[in-house]
Design an enzyme around this catalytic site. Structure first.
Site, PDB file in Angstrom:
ATOM      1  N   ARG A  35      38.729  32.081  34.988  1.00 23.91           N
ATOM      2  CA  ARG A  35      40.030  31.465  35.243  1.00 23.91           C
ATOM      3  C   ARG A  35      41.127  32.278  34.561  1.00 23.91           C
ATOM      4  O   ARG A  35      40.959  32.743  33.416  1.00 23.91           O
ATOM      5  CB  ARG A  35      40.014  30.047  34.683  1.00 23.91           C
ATOM      6  CG  ARG A  35      41.246  29.215  34.951  1.00 23.91           C
ATOM      7  CD  ARG A  35      41.342  28.797  36.371  1.00 23.91           C
ATOM      8  NE  ARG A  35      42.317  27.734  36.586  1.00 23.91           N
ATOM      9  CZ  ARG A  35      42.765  27.426  37.802  1.00 23.91           C
ATOM     10  NH1 ARG A  35      42.341  28.061  38.885  1.00 23.91           N
ATOM     11  NH2 ARG A  35      43.634  26.453  37.964  1.00 23.91           N
ATOM     12  N   THR A  65      42.295  29.298  48.503  1.00 22.62           N
ATOM     13  CA  THR A  65      41.047  29.541  47.759  1.00 22.62           C
ATOM     14  C   THR A  65      39.898  29.786  48.730  1.00 22.62           C
ATOM     15  O   THR A  65      40.081  29.686  49.955  1.00 22.62           O
ATOM     16  CB  THR A  65      40.776  28.349  46.790  1.00 22.62           C
ATOM     17  OG1 THR A  65      41.906  28.182  45.936  1.00 22.62           O
ATOM     18  CG2 THR A  65      39.532  28.463  45.973  1.00 22.62           C
ATOM     19  N   SER A 104      42.226  23.334  37.019  1.00 20.69           N
ATOM     20  CA  SER A 104      41.803  23.659  38.371  1.00 20.69           C
ATOM     21  C   SER A 104      41.214  22.425  39.032  1.00 20.69           C
ATOM     22  O   SER A 104      40.911  21.423  38.375  1.00 20.69           O
ATOM     23  CB  SER A 104      40.746  24.765  38.303  1.00 20.69           C
ATOM     24  OG  SER A 104      40.174  24.987  39.570  1.00 20.69           O
ATOM     25  N   SER A 105      41.058  22.511  40.350  1.00 19.98           N
ATOM     26  CA  SER A 105      40.301  21.483  41.093  1.00 19.98           C
ATOM     27  C   SER A 105      38.991  22.054  41.612  1.00 19.98           C
ATOM     28  O   SER A 105      38.237  21.352  42.289  1.00 19.98           O
ATOM     29  CB  SER A 105      41.121  20.998  42.294  1.00 19.98           C
ATOM     30  OG  SER A 105      42.335  20.466  41.869  1.00 19.98           O
ATOM     31  N   GLY A 139      40.764  24.664  48.914  1.00 15.61           N
ATOM     32  CA  GLY A 139      41.699  23.642  49.390  1.00 15.61           C
ATOM     33  C   GLY A 139      42.546  22.985  48.323  1.00 15.61           C
ATOM     34  O   GLY A 139      42.949  21.835  48.495  1.00 15.61           O
TER      35      GLY A 139
HETATM   36  N1  GLY Z   1      44.282  27.032  42.411  1.00 13.68           N
HETATM   37  C1  GLY Z   1      43.335  26.138  42.928  1.00 13.68           C
HETATM   38  C2  GLY Z   1      42.514  25.490  41.881  1.00 13.68           C
HETATM   39  O1  GLY Z   1      42.215  26.100  40.891  1.00 13.68           O
HETATM   40  O2  GLY Z   1      42.162  24.354  42.014  1.00 13.68           O
END
Ligand code: GLY
Length: 611
Positions: A117, A416, A485-486, A506
């Site tokens: 990340r 993503t 993040s997701s 997404g």
């Molecule tokens: N930028 C998308 C995520 O990290 O969830």
């Protein structure tokens, strides 16, 4: 606590009793599935033994398969796929961004995550986005996080791979140098405004007259080919300390909004970037064990919370209103998403900086209190606020004053990519990678041909830490911190053996695409392909506006509207037309050592299996 009318309290109590009874009757065990007990496998399907790749683009899938064919393992193949995706899906991920590489090693049955990340630069401040809206912030250098992808891949190859970095880069270098024919998805995305904002991006991803690239266009990326070849020759040092580092620092000074939008990254930020190795977050659902992404992602915790909230209900049952697309199923999915996203907004972030009450969020104590908000026949009238899981984590009991915290919703990007690989030994990689928005910040590093992320807009744009309310500001910007993040690369285990791995792109909808897929596989007993292809539903805020894909039963959607749910529909306001996620999955039958894959036609998902 949120005030609720008396009628709703009765409904809630009755529903809880009913759900308990129904849930007990509907306990689903692994033996409901094919003889092997693996969800997603159609009995008699032959499968593969030499490895499977499932990727959102056929050329990147082939890059991974070619590595497997020549004896490489899943980690090697994943590296080759990631670099190839940088070329053929330049809008979604790459060396200018980061990601989460979940690895399951057959030797020792260990699951871990390489976290590459992006981080905030040392000069970042909580208020650095002051006065900017999402579009301004996300297209300025201030949004660019220190890219982690290359060091993450290098670490994974060093520890668990069997090929050198240069070999993993070779297919991508050839694709960038020789070009490839662009597909519908990439052609459409070249029409997004972000490709026109910076000259280097427009020069590569628009035609000379400024119009989008047409499907079938042959895209050659000589600058990117040269960059990848430099990395192949010199390793990641050239990116983190050499000429590419200098070019990145200069490029993120770009700002269409003046001085405040200039990026704060320095050469030192790049030189000191380190990927992290993390343990997955783990939970159970209907007899299966799920491992998913821990903080700094909210993906795993929110997914597990939502599943546990649904578990008392007969989601996959045959009763009226249940089963796939049933009105009760869709209503409860919506409601648990609203609750999950409320708690996510306040409590989840990078736990190297702010403690995340993970055990509290997943505790029976907390989830039974959150589950009491659910009613089969009534919608939560008000947007749920976040509840406090710390008392559950510390003392095993909720606070009895029912304190809640307001949730602030913000716009974020949606893009993503996700791919999944299993090799002939049974090692598995489930990898979600990103540059955040489609085309990231829109800034292509001049002379080097790759896009810089806008990951820092995944942080709170407005600082939320507030000692008076108890909001810890879990996702406020801080130097060196990773934005929340997701992303939710996920693996499912039965009796300790890996049986499924998947994930999705997404933005915040990632969590819901993974939830939809999990329910389709475990509750609705769909095949792997059906589980991916089935229309999805997603809610990413406590307010609860529903995004839905075409194909969900209209009678159920009408029922939801009668309960008061609101939909984000097409321009005419009549149909669900969203396009949510892109799931790539593999399944493994441990007893037969057979491997299966399925991919998502929402992009150009491709499965290649080796005999
Ligand atoms: N930028 C998308 C995520 O990290 O969830």
């Amino acid at each position: 606590m949120i005030p609720r009318p008396a009628r709703r309290r009765w409904c809630t109590a009755l529903a809880a009793i009913l759900a308990g009874l129904l849930g007990a009757c509907a306990q689903i065990s692994a033996d409901r599935f094919s003889r092997s007990g693996v969800p997603g496998i159609v009995a008699g399907e032959p499968g593969f033994a030499g490895g499977v790749v499932s990727v959102s683009h056929p050329l990147a899938a082939e890059a991974g398969a070619s590595v497997l064919r020549t004896g490489g393992n899943a980690i090697d193949a994943a590296a080759a796929i990631l670099f190839a995706l940088n070329v053929v899906e330049p809008q979604s991920s790459g060396i200018g961004g980061g990601g989460f590489m979940m690895i399951h090693l057959r030797d020792g049955d260990r699951t871990l995550v390489v976290d590459s990340r992006e981080t905030a630069p040392a000069a970042a401040t909580a208020d650095m986005f002051a006065g900017m809206d999402f579009r301004q912030a996300s297209t300025s250098g201030i949004a660019v996080g220190v890219p982690g992808m290359l060091r993450g891949i290098e670490l994974a190859l060093d520890r668990w791979g069997s090929i050198p970095l240069a070999q993993a880069l070779a297919p991508a270098i050839a694709l960038a140098r020789d070009g490839f024919t662009i597909n519908t998805d990439l052609a459409r995305r070249t029409g997004l405004p972000r490709t026109a904002l910076q000259p280097e991006t427009a020069a590569r991803f628009r035609r000379k007259d400024g119009s989008p690239l047409p499907e079938g266009h042959r895209l050659v990326q000589p600058e990117l080919a040269r960059t990848l070849a430099l990395v192949a020759a010199q390793g990641s040092e050239v990116f983190y300390r050499g000429e590419i580092a200098r070019a990145i620092v200069a490029a993120q000074r770009r700002s269409p909004i003046g001085e405040t939008g200039r990026g704060r990254m320095t050469l030192d930020d790049l030189a000191t970037y380190r990927p992290r190795i993390r343990a997955a977050v783990e939970g159970n659902y209907r007899g299966f064990t799920l491992r998913s992404m821990p903080p700094p992602s909210s993906g795993g915790l929110t997914l597990l919370m939502m599943l546990r909230l649904l578990e008392p209900y007969p989601i996959g049952g045959d009763g009226d209103g249940w089963g796939f697309g049933g009105r009760h199923t869709l209503h409860l999915m919506t409601e648990v998403m609203r609750i999950g996203f409320a708690d996510r907004a306040v409590w989840m972030g990078d736990d190297d900086f702010v403690p995340v009450p993970a055990a509290g969020l997943l505790s029976d104590c907390f989830l039974s209190a959150r589950g009491a908000l659910l009613a089969v026949d009534a919608r939560m009238m008000n947007a749920p606020e976040a509840a406090d899981p710390w008392p559950c984590q510390r003392h095993g009991a909720m606070r009895d004053d029912g304190t809640t915290l307001a949730v602030h919703d913000e716009e974020k990007g949606i893009d993503t990519t996700h791919f999944t690989v299993v090799d002939h030994e049974g090692n598995v990689v489930s990898f979600t990678a990103t540059i955040e928005s489609a085309w990231g910040s829109g800034i292509t590093v001049p002379g080097y041909g790759f896009l810089l992320n806008n990951e820092l807009t995944d942080f709170n744009l407005v600082p939320r830490a507030n000692p008076a309310s108890g909001n810890p500001g879990s996702n406020d910007v801080a130097p060196g911190k990773r934005p929340r993040s997701s992303m939710a690369p996920t693996m499912v285990f039965r009796n300790g053996e890996l049986v499924l791995a998947y994930g999705s792109p997404g933005g915040a909808t990632i969590i819901n695409s993974v939830l939809n897929t999990t329910l389709n596989l475990i509750d609705h007993r769909m095949s792997l392909q059906q589980a991916i292809s089935a229309p999805r539903l997603s809610v990413t805020s406590p307010a609860g506006t529903i995004q839905c894909e075409e194909g969900l039963p209209q009678a159920s959607l009408d029922h939801l509207a009668r309960l008061g749910h609101e939909f984000r529909l097409d321009a005419g306001g009549t149909r669900c037309t969203a396009n949510i996620g892109s799931v790539q999955a593999i399944a493994v039958e441990p007893e037969r050592a057979r491997q299966h894959g399925a991919a998502d036609a929402r992009r150009e998902g491709t499965v290649i299996g080796l005999p």
